[in-house]
Motif scaffolding. Structure first.
Motif, PDB file in Angstrom:
ATOM      1  N   LEU A  40       0.797  -1.224   0.000  1.00 26.09           N
ATOM      2  CA  LEU A  40       0.000   0.000   0.000  1.00 26.09           C
ATOM      3  C   LEU A  40       0.834   1.281   0.000  1.00 26.09           C
ATOM      4  N   PRO A  41       1.933   1.394   0.766  1.00 29.04           N
ATOM      5  CA  PRO A  41       2.731   2.630   0.715  1.00 29.04           C
ATOM      6  C   PRO A  41       3.382   2.884  -0.644  1.00 29.04           C
ATOM      7  N   ILE A  74      -2.505   4.122   7.057  1.00 23.29           N
ATOM      8  CA  ILE A  74      -1.896   2.793   6.958  1.00 23.29           C
ATOM      9  C   ILE A  74      -1.123   2.471   8.236  1.00 23.29           C
ATOM     10  N   SER A  75      -0.464   3.514   8.802  1.00 23.71           N
ATOM     11  CA  SER A  75       0.268   3.311  10.045  1.00 23.71           C
ATOM     12  C   SER A  75      -0.670   2.891  11.172  1.00 23.71           C
ATOM     13  N   CYS A  76      -1.817   3.541  11.270  1.00 25.35           N
ATOM     14  CA  CYS A  76      -2.801   3.156  12.297  1.00 25.35           C
ATOM     15  C   CYS A  76      -3.307   1.741  12.060  1.00 25.35           C
ATOM     16  N   LEU A  77      -3.480   1.389  10.788  1.00 24.87           N
ATOM     17  CA  LEU A  77      -3.921   0.033  10.463  1.00 24.87           C
ATOM     18  C   LEU A  77      -2.869  -0.988  10.889  1.00 24.87           C
ATOM     19  N   CYS A  78      -1.598  -0.672  10.661  1.00 26.77           N
ATOM     20  CA  CYS A  78      -0.514  -1.568  11.070  1.00 26.77           C
ATOM     21  C   CYS A  78      -0.475  -1.717  12.591  1.00 26.77           C
ATOM     22  N   LEU A  79      -0.650  -0.606  13.308  1.00 26.68           N
ATOM     23  CA  LEU A  79      -0.630  -0.675  14.765  1.00 26.68           C
ATOM     24  C   LEU A  79      -1.821  -1.474  15.291  1.00 26.68           C
ATOM     25  N   PHE A  80      -2.950  -1.396  14.581  1.00 25.77           N
ATOM     26  CA  PHE A  80      -4.112  -2.189  14.972  1.00 25.77           C
ATOM     27  C   PHE A  80      -3.815  -3.691  14.845  1.00 25.77           C
ATOM     28  N   PHE A  81      -3.238  -4.063  13.709  1.00 32.23           N
ATOM     29  CA  PHE A  81      -2.882  -5.476  13.529  1.00 32.23           C
ATOM     30  C   PHE A  81      -1.749  -5.885  14.468  1.00 32.23           C
ATOM     31  N   ALA A  82      -0.897  -4.919  14.854  1.00 33.66           N
ATOM     32  CA  ALA A  82       0.180  -5.230  15.798  1.00 33.66           C
ATOM     33  C   ALA A  82      -0.387  -5.631  17.149  1.00 33.66           C
ATOM     34  N   SER A  83      -1.436  -4.928  17.587  1.00 34.11           N
ATOM     35  CA  SER A  83      -2.050  -5.271  18.872  1.00 34.11           C
ATOM     36  C   SER A  83      -2.699  -6.641  18.827  1.00 34.11           C
ATOM     37  N   ILE A  84      -3.329  -6.978  17.689  1.00 35.32           N
ATOM     38  CA  ILE A  84      -3.984  -8.279  17.562  1.00 35.32           C
ATOM     39  C   ILE A  84      -2.942  -9.397  17.493  1.00 35.32           C
ATOM     40  N   SER A  85      -1.960  -9.251  16.616  1.00 40.98           N
ATOM     41  CA  SER A  85      -0.945 -10.303  16.471  1.00 40.98           C
ATOM     42  C   SER A  85      -0.099 -10.425  17.718  1.00 40.98           C
ATOM     43  N   GLY A  86       0.135  -9.313  18.425  1.00 43.16           N
ATOM     44  CA  GLY A  86       0.905  -9.380  19.665  1.00 43.16           C
ATOM     45  C   GLY A  86       0.177 -10.146  20.741  1.00 43.16           C
ATOM     46  N   ALA A  87      -1.128  -9.920  20.855  1.00 37.83           N
ATOM     47  CA  ALA A  87      -1.921 -10.645  21.853  1.00 37.83           C
ATOM     48  C   ALA A  87      -1.985 -12.124  21.516  1.00 37.83           C
ATOM     49  N   PHE A  88      -2.143 -12.460  20.228  1.00 41.76           N
ATOM     50  CA  PHE A  88      -2.214 -13.864  19.833  1.00 41.76           C
ATOM     51  C   PHE A  88      -0.850 -14.530  19.907  1.00 41.76           C
ATOM     52  N   GLY A  89       0.203 -13.761  19.618  1.00 44.31           N
ATOM     53  CA  GLY A  89       1.542 -14.335  19.612  1.00 44.31           C
ATOM     54  C   GLY A  89       1.990 -14.807  20.975  1.00 44.31           C
ATOM     55  N   ASP A  90       1.461 -14.184  22.066  1.00 47.09           N
ATOM     56  CA  ASP A  90       1.857 -14.581  23.407  1.00 47.09           C
ATOM     57  C   ASP A  90       0.833 -15.504  24.062  1.00 47.09           C
ATOM     58  N   SER A  91      -0.160 -15.915  23.320  1.00 47.16           N
ATOM     59  CA  SER A  91      -1.229 -16.708  23.902  1.00 47.16           C
ATOM     60  C   SER A  91      -0.829 -18.163  24.039  1.00 47.16           C
TER      61      SER A  91
END
Length: 216
Positions: free
Chosen positions: A14-15, A189-206
């Motif tokens: 996208l960028p 796009i940066s906000c979208l990336c940070l949104f997915f970062a929060s989701i993947s970060g939570a799942f990555g440590d689950s």
């Protein structure tokens, strides 16, 4: 992994859209997107292979430690040519364990951890007592070599950390939005990336993610 790689590839794609005007060339857009997906997938597959090798090495080392713990102190004394070798069978021993081994007249002490404070304690009360760490004991027990032939041990701690790729991309896009055109576009796009970062970060440590890693 495939869906995550495709999502990250789209966020990388996208960028480039306003910068190279890829949207005006649909065929070129598809080619660029497929190329980015291929690169991302190749990196991910290589990383998974390295991770599997690290897990295999850790498993093999644990099996070696288990076999070592099952060995008697008399057997270790013969391997190292000592009269009284005492292996402290604790992952995190304390001062009392060290002093107890010294009290029992050990001329060699084996530690499963590399705590140099214990070496100073042993040198203070039993300077003639040899100290062996887990790597040295395993090398000698497995190969039958003596201490002079042992590989050098690197005392520097190995620091490992996990960096979220979505978070990194979001920060980079937010920073470059100050120097490029289409600031709102890049910040969205940066906000979208940070949104997915929060989701993947939570799942990555689950717990589920750790189970999937163990299965793979």
């Amino acid at each position: 992994m495939i869906s995550d790689s495709i999502l990250f590839s789209v966020l990388l794609f996208l960028p480039l859209n306003p910068f190279f005007h890829i949207a005006n060339h649909p065929i070129l857009s598809v080619v660029v997107l497929i190329g980015i997906c291929g690169i991302v997938l190749a990196v991910r597959i290589n990383y998974l292979g390295l991770s599997k090798q690290r897990r295999l090495k850790a498993k093999l080392r644990q099996e070696q430690i288990d076999r070592l713990l099952l060995m008697s102190d008399e057997s270790l004394s013969k391997i190292f040519g000592k009269e009284r070798f005492i292996l402290i069978r604790k992952q995190n021993p304390d001062r009392f364990d060290i002093l107890e081994a010294i009290r029992k007249g050990a001329d060699a002490i084996g530690l499963l951890s590399n705590q140099f404070a214990f070496r100073d304690l042993i040198n203070a009360y039993a300077p003639k007592t040899s100290v062996y760490n887990a790597d040295e004991i395993l090398y000698s027990a497995e190969a039958g070599h003596m201490r002079n032939d042992l590989p050098k041990y690197d005392p520097r701690p190995k620091i490992r950390f996990r960096l979220n790729k979505y978070f990194l991309l979001g920060i980079v896009l937010f920073c470059i939005s100050f120097i490029l055109r289409y600031k709102i576009y890049y910040r969205m796009i940066s906000c979208l990336c940070l949104f997915f970062a929060s989701i993947s970060g939570a799942f990555g440590d689950s717990f589920a993610r750790r189970k999937l890693d163990d299965i793979s």
